[in-house]
Design a protein around this motif. Structure first.
Motif, short mmCIF file in Angstrom:
data_model
loop_
_atom_site.label_atom_id
_atom_site.label_comp_id
_atom_site.label_asym_id
_atom_site.label_seq_id
_atom_site.Cartn_x
_atom_site.Cartn_y
_atom_site.Cartn_z
N LEU A 197 12.01 3.58 -7.00
CA LEU A 197 11.97 3.34 -5.95
C LEU A 197 11.07 1.65 -6.00
O LEU A 197 11.11 0.99 -5.34
CB LEU A 197 10.45 4.37 -4.76
N LYS A 198 10.41 1.75 -7.14
CA LYS A 198 10.13 0.07 -8.00
C LYS A 198 11.15 -1.27 -7.41
O LYS A 198 10.42 -1.85 -7.03
CB LYS A 198 9.86 -0.06 -9.18
N PRO A 199 13.03 -0.92 -8.26
CA PRO A 199 13.40 -2.20 -7.36
C PRO A 199 13.77 -1.83 -5.85
O PRO A 199 14.29 -3.39 -5.32
CB PRO A 199 14.65 -1.54 -8.42
N ALA A 246 15.81 -2.53 0.88
CA ALA A 246 17.00 -2.92 0.50
C ALA A 246 16.67 -2.15 -1.32
O ALA A 246 15.48 -2.56 -1.79
CB ALA A 246 17.42 -4.21 0.47
N LEU A 247 18.09 -2.14 -1.47
CA LEU A 247 17.58 -1.32 -2.70
C LEU A 247 19.10 -2.46 -4.06
O LEU A 247 19.78 -2.98 -3.28
CB LEU A 247 18.13 0.04 -3.50
N ASN A 250 21.71 4.75 -1.56
CA ASN A 250 22.14 6.22 -0.77
C ASN A 250 21.41 7.45 -1.86
O ASN A 250 20.83 7.79 -1.21
CB ASN A 250 22.90 6.86 -1.71
N TRP A 251 20.80 7.44 -3.07
CA TRP A 251 20.24 8.39 -3.47
C TRP A 251 18.64 8.41 -2.95
O TRP A 251 17.84 9.17 -2.39
CB TRP A 251 19.65 7.71 -4.44
N VAL A 252 17.95 6.88 -2.69
CA VAL A 252 16.45 6.75 -1.63
C VAL A 252 16.87 6.96 -0.56
O VAL A 252 15.72 8.19 0.01
CB VAL A 252 16.48 5.07 -2.60
N SER A 291 0.74 -0.91 0.38
CA SER A 291 -0.06 0.09 0.14
C SER A 291 0.84 0.94 -0.06
O SER A 291 0.58 2.19 -0.62
CB SER A 291 -0.99 0.07 1.40
N ILE A 292 2.21 1.28 0.88
CA ILE A 292 2.85 2.39 0.84
C ILE A 292 3.32 2.35 -0.64
O ILE A 292 3.16 3.43 -1.15
CB ILE A 292 3.61 2.02 1.78
N ARG A 293 3.92 1.40 -1.73
CA ARG A 293 4.61 1.46 -2.54
C ARG A 293 3.40 2.45 -3.26
O ARG A 293 3.34 2.89 -4.63
CB ARG A 293 4.68 0.32 -2.74
N THR A 294 2.65 2.26 -3.53
CA THR A 294 1.00 2.55 -3.88
C THR A 294 1.22 3.89 -4.26
O THR A 294 0.94 4.70 -4.72
CB THR A 294 -0.52 1.68 -3.99
#
Ligand SMILES: Nc1ncnc2c1ncn2[C@@H]1O[C@H](COP(=O)(O)OP(=O)(O)OP(=O)(O)O)[C@@H](O)[C@H]1O
Length: 462
Positions: A33-35, A51-52, A59-61, A15-18
């Protein structure tokens, strides 16, 4: 990581991702953010770990989104105190697909379906959830679905490319991934390449700069199934379009499969070369239309089937299907949010709870239906001129539709009776009351009229 049925943390994450996709925009979301993956939740520390795939992305996120992530998590789960962004998705989830030597696929009969895939999928990891089985079909998307299946089944094609178009969140990416899964199952040695048109452009420009376009061309043109997402992105980009055109030609003339998506139809794609458009229209152009009420309800029900322990009463299902009409992504997000909240707070789900949980979403989705829209729709439906809505004519063939339109205006807009009367040629509010009562009565006695009204209600509320 897929949503496991009874895990409220993962539902909250979905839900947060949406929400993030909506707030940050699809492009930023898809790039950064999708990955991301939910890597864990430490209850004692109140720490969520995200995790990315790389240090750079993490770092960017961290720099740009840490605060927003924490805020979103706390809105779902007040006990979250920290969000830790780390690198290293690979340790969480083994890479699904590894690069193997390119092999020429030979269509495999059904019985080979269980064979281990040895081909490659480049460009993405196919999302495990996005299969044909999990795609709910209905009038708005059945042409697109059937066409996608045909491409995926690996038999001879009577069309190529397949061009899927439609608004955001309606299932184009889902269908593309489903094609990828199914084609891979049927033709395990196939080389599948999926790429957004944006990535196509960046990679091509990079290759040009490095004076090494050979590899790039080879990689795309050797695909057995090439899928390019969001082609509208290359509008106005001349050299990229040139390359794209040749890639299309090579794939099509070699009898390989090509699937392309865009957010609009070929006629509406401005800034795309005529020869590309004409190539597109040689194939099959299928639109993925917005889900109507029935499809929205079916999607909710299908999703709930996979959550047998969650009790979402029917009136709540109807409420959500009716109120979250914008797109399927939003609908899924709303449902996930409601379920996650209910689980986390140990509350039963009823309409009042949904209204409380989704206040912001519901407000944003409150579509303002106008009287003008109602008058237009009703006149179209009964094939009369819209001017009859305000005229003084009393003949039944115009008076009845006019009454229906007044009734709908009362049901679907917040306008007062006198206001409605004014908008129908300056009629008195008692005329409106009479119309409303008359239609209410007729809906019970006249099945045909009732069906007309129900259809109009559905169309106006869609
Ligand atoms: N008919 C459907 N049945 C089941 N799920 C669906 C359906 N249509 C869409 N979805 C779900 O809705 C979400 C959004 O779909 P998807 O990402 O494919 O949209 P899209 O059209 O590619 O949007 P965008 O152009 O914004 O990327 C996904 O989770 C997808 O699984």
């Amino acid at each position: 990581m897929h949503v496991t049925i009874d895990d409220p943390i993962e539902l909250a994450w979905e839900s947060i991702r949406t929400g993030l996709r909506r707030d940050c925009g699809a492009r930023t979301f898809d790039n950064w953010l999708k990955p991301s993956r939910l890597a864990g939740f430490d209850e004692d520390e109140g720490a969520v770990r995200i995790a990315l795939p790389s240090e750079f992305m993490a770092n960017w996120v961290e720099t740009h989104y840490a605060e927003r992530l924490l805020h979103a998590w706390r809105a779902h789960l007040p006990q979250v105190r920290r969000v830790i962004v780390t690198a290293g998705i690979d340790s969480l989830k083994p890479a699904l697909f590894t690069v193997a030597p390119v092999a020429t696929p030979e269509p495999a009969p059904e019985s080979n379906a269980a064979e281990e895939p040895t081909g490659t999928v480049e460009g993405i990891q196919l999302e495990g959830r996005y299969t044909f089985d999990s795609f709910v079909t209905g009038k708005p998307n059945e042409v697109a679905y059937n066409a996608a299946r045909t491409v995926a089944e690996g038999g001879a094609l009577t069309f190529n490319p397949l061009f899927l178009h439609g608004g955001t969140g309606l299932g184009k990416t889902h269908l593309m991934h489903a094609i990828g899964h199914e084609y891979r199952r049927r033709v395990p040695k196939a080389k599948i390449v999926y790429m957004s048109a944006e990535k196509f452009m960046f990679e091509f420009v990079g290759a040009l700069r490095a004076k090494d376009t050979h590899n790039f061309k080879q990689r795309l043109r050797s695909a057995d199934l090439l899928m390019i997402d969001d082609v509208q992105f290359i509008a106005g980009k001349d050299s990229t379009q040139e390359e794209f055109f040749h890639t299309m030609n090579e794939i099509i003339s070699a009898g390989k499969r090509l699937v392309i998506t865009a957010d609009r139809s070929p006629q509406d794609l401005e800034g795309i070369e005529a020869r590309i458009l004409s190539r597109l229209s040689w194939g099959l152009v299928a639109d993925v239309n917005p889900a109507d009420f029935e499809l929205r309800l079916n999607i909710i029900q299908r999703k709930l089937e996979s959550m047998p322990h969650v009790n979402v009463p029917q009136d709540v299902q109807l409420f959500l299907a009716k109120r979250i009409a914008s797109n399927v992504r939003e609908l899924e997000g709303a449902l996930n949010r409601v379920i996650a909240y209910a689980m986390l707070n140990n509350r039963p789900i009823d309409v009042a709870f949904v209204e409380e949980t989704l206040t912001d979403v519901l407000r944003a989705h409150q579509r303002r239906i106008t009287i003008d829209e109602i008058q237009r729709k009703v006149s179209d439906h009964f094939r009369i001129r819209q001017a009859e809505m305000t005229s003084a004519r009393r003949a039944r063939e115009v008076a009845r539709p006019r009454q229906i339109a007044m009734y709908l205006a009362k049901q679907l807009t917040p306008r007062s009776l006198p206001e409605i009367g004014r908008r129908f040629g300056g009629r008195d509010h008692t005329t409106v009351i009479h119309a409303v009562r008359q239609i209410e009565k007729l809906r019970k006695a006249d099945a045909e009229l009732d069906a007309d009204v129900r259809l109009l209600l559905r169309q106006l509320e869609a």
